[in-house]
Write an enzyme that holds these catalytic residues in place. Sequence first.
Site, mmCIF file in Angstrom:
data_model
loop_
_atom_site.group_PDB
_atom_site.id
_atom_site.type_symbol
_atom_site.label_atom_id
_atom_site.label_comp_id
_atom_site.label_asym_id
_atom_site.label_seq_id
_atom_site.Cartn_x
_atom_site.Cartn_y
_atom_site.Cartn_z
ATOM 1 N N VAL A 126 0.839 -1.206 0.000
ATOM 2 C CA VAL A 126 0.000 0.000 0.000
ATOM 3 C C VAL A 126 0.872 1.254 0.000
ATOM 4 O O VAL A 126 0.659 2.189 -0.777
ATOM 5 C CB VAL A 126 -0.960 0.005 1.212
ATOM 6 C CG1 VAL A 126 -1.808 1.272 1.219
ATOM 7 C CG2 VAL A 126 -1.860 -1.232 1.195
ATOM 8 N N ARG A 144 11.662 -0.733 8.216
ATOM 9 C CA ARG A 144 12.545 -1.492 9.097
ATOM 10 C C ARG A 144 13.960 -1.580 8.521
ATOM 11 O O ARG A 144 14.926 -1.443 9.229
ATOM 12 C CB ARG A 144 11.973 -2.897 9.288
ATOM 13 C CG ARG A 144 12.489 -3.531 10.556
ATOM 14 C CD ARG A 144 11.968 -4.906 10.761
ATOM 15 N NE ARG A 144 10.625 -5.083 10.213
ATOM 16 C CZ ARG A 144 9.768 -5.969 10.654
ATOM 17 N NH1 ARG A 144 10.083 -6.729 11.665
ATOM 18 N NH2 ARG A 144 8.593 -6.123 10.089
ATOM 19 N N ARG A 145 14.045 -1.770 7.200
ATOM 20 C CA ARG A 145 15.358 -1.930 6.562
ATOM 21 C C ARG A 145 15.479 -0.956 5.389
ATOM 22 O O ARG A 145 15.139 -1.293 4.244
ATOM 23 C CB ARG A 145 15.513 -3.368 6.044
ATOM 24 C CG ARG A 145 15.554 -4.450 7.117
ATOM 25 C CD ARG A 145 16.919 -4.557 7.788
ATOM 26 N NE ARG A 145 18.001 -4.692 6.828
ATOM 27 C CZ ARG A 145 18.460 -5.871 6.367
ATOM 28 N NH1 ARG A 145 17.934 -6.987 6.791
ATOM 29 N NH2 ARG A 145 19.454 -5.908 5.498
ATOM 30 N N LYS A 185 -6.632 -1.600 11.221
ATOM 31 C CA LYS A 185 -7.917 -2.006 11.822
ATOM 32 C C LYS A 185 -7.734 -2.637 13.194
ATOM 33 O O LYS A 185 -8.548 -2.436 14.091
ATOM 34 C CB LYS A 185 -8.664 -2.962 10.894
ATOM 35 C CG LYS A 185 -7.940 -4.255 10.631
ATOM 36 C CD LYS A 185 -8.076 -4.715 9.217
ATOM 37 C CE LYS A 185 -6.798 -5.440 8.849
ATOM 38 N NZ LYS A 185 -6.507 -5.503 7.480
ATOM 39 N N GLY A 208 -10.981 -1.619 2.250
ATOM 40 C CA GLY A 208 -10.040 -1.082 1.252
ATOM 41 C C GLY A 208 -10.505 0.179 0.578
ATOM 42 O O GLY A 208 -10.647 1.236 1.202
ATOM 43 N N ILE A 256 -13.333 0.982 -0.691
ATOM 44 C CA ILE A 256 -14.761 1.351 -0.651
ATOM 45 C C ILE A 256 -14.979 2.511 0.327
ATOM 46 O O ILE A 256 -14.633 2.398 1.500
ATOM 47 C CB ILE A 256 -15.632 0.160 -0.205
ATOM 48 C CG1 ILE A 256 -15.368 -1.058 -1.085
ATOM 49 C CG2 ILE A 256 -17.104 0.540 -0.238
ATOM 50 C CD1 ILE A 256 -16.055 -2.329 -0.604
ATOM 51 N N LYS A 315 -12.864 -5.275 11.878
ATOM 52 C CA LYS A 315 -13.636 -4.379 11.013
ATOM 53 C C LYS A 315 -15.065 -4.220 11.550
ATOM 54 O O LYS A 315 -15.623 -3.113 11.526
ATOM 55 C CB LYS A 315 -13.640 -4.923 9.582
ATOM 56 C CG LYS A 315 -12.242 -4.861 8.944
ATOM 57 C CD LYS A 315 -12.158 -5.681 7.668
ATOM 58 C CE LYS A 315 -10.791 -5.555 7.013
ATOM 59 N NZ LYS A 315 -10.591 -6.518 5.910
HETATM 60 N N1 HSE Z 1 -6.735 -9.558 4.601
HETATM 61 C C1 HSE Z 1 -7.835 -8.746 4.220
HETATM 62 C C2 HSE Z 1 -8.761 -9.540 3.297
HETATM 63 C C3 HSE Z 1 -7.463 -7.477 3.512
HETATM 64 O O1 HSE Z 1 -8.520 -10.707 2.977
HETATM 65 O O2 HSE Z 1 -9.753 -8.961 2.900
HETATM 66 C C4 HSE Z 1 -7.034 -6.386 4.414
HETATM 67 O O3 HSE Z 1 -8.012 -6.008 5.303
#
Ligand code: HSE
Length: 444
Positions: A27, A58-59, A116, A145, A147, A216
């Site tokens: 992302v 991190r790296r 989340k 995502g 939406i 969520k």
């Molecule tokens: N792992 C989540 C999914 C996506 O399978 O929808 C991120 O929230």
Amino acid sequence: MSTVSPKGLSPTDRAPIRVAMLGCGTVGSEVARLLTEQATELAARAGAPVELVGIAVRRPDKHPELPAELLTDDAAALVVRDDVDVVVELVGGIDPVRSWLLAALNAGKSVVTANKALLAEHSAELFEAADASGADLYFEAAVAGAIPLLRPLRESLAGDRITRVMGIVNGTTNYILSAMDATGAGYAETLDEASRLGYAEADPTADVDGYDAASKAAILASLAFHSRVTAKDVHREGIADVTASDLAAARTLGRTVKLLAICERVTADDGTESVSARVHPVMIPRSHQLAGVSGAFNAVYVEADAAGELMFYGQGAGGAPTASAVLGDLVAVARNQVHGGRGPRESAHAALPVRPMGQTPTRYHVSLDVADRAGVLAQVAQAFAAHGVSIAAVRQRDANDTASLVVVTHLAPDAALQSTVDEIAKLDVVHEVVSVMRVEGEDQ
Ligand code: HSE
């Protein structure tokens, strides 16, 4: 042609809104790309340039694609730097991210996060820190995502009374259930195939056991019902126990199985209200709009007194779709900073209690193989009656000396339905409990 803001300065003449990003994976790299490629449009929309001034990873040596001068491995120092106005957090998990975001908010930096798990546990603390310093806290990307769903709940529907939010909020489990439905295969082999094709994480636990969807659901219930609901308040069942027999039983009856997050306002007989928040597999009619949502897509129904039914549909995960939600939040924060004012604060004034799952009204579909002789149906019906559960429909098909019996109930407290199934399983005349599944989307 440059756009001139109400105060007479063109957006590009204004002091930039300076962004620190934590994490630069799928992302984050899309957010960085869009911030660069769409810099002019974003400045015009935000009212000032939106500029990436630091990226904590991190790296740093693993990111040759990013400008070296922006990279640091010290997120704690980056979030409180004087030249940072907004922190975008895309690391995930609770610790140490919680302390970074609290430090940022305490220092007056606004926060945009997709986290989340953190919000589902600690949103009250984060909102309090934001209030104390006057910073913004936006998190559209944390649920479903791309939406636009949280902004409608927080803003567009702020004048309405939401009664229900129900939907598919996890793409991995939806992909697996859609594939099981299409192929007739079992859970384990379908999960293996999903992993091989990259639709499931190497460790799929958070998705298949329902933790992701439960976080969520907590966020959705909190916003919809103006109450504090945490992930621990959400009843959670994953899809690991969904069998090919469940899908076959559903198909026979013109139904399918989905993992749903269901958040409801429940009104008791005495008029008192509570919130039910749960995640579990559900049998729904194939004609239901959620049944048509297949693969990795998400879809969420919202029901409100005045608005009626609304449905939100789209890509619930992935780099660019999630980055779209993050950038929308960034533009909102930038607008607030340019023009003054703040985004919505926490709204928990209703403080509705969370109803235990056992007291939540649900409906069951129970599929049994039973002996085919006189009095069997009466014994099964007696078990339902003994627990105060009213039967809505019974269907029987015969095969030799065994009958396949399907019972669909009316609404009853979930605990009463569970006890009924436990008792039925012990009856001598019941050869096998083939499938037990909660039902949604049919006449009660
Ligand atoms: N792992 C989540 C999914 C996506 O399978 O929808 C991120 O929230």
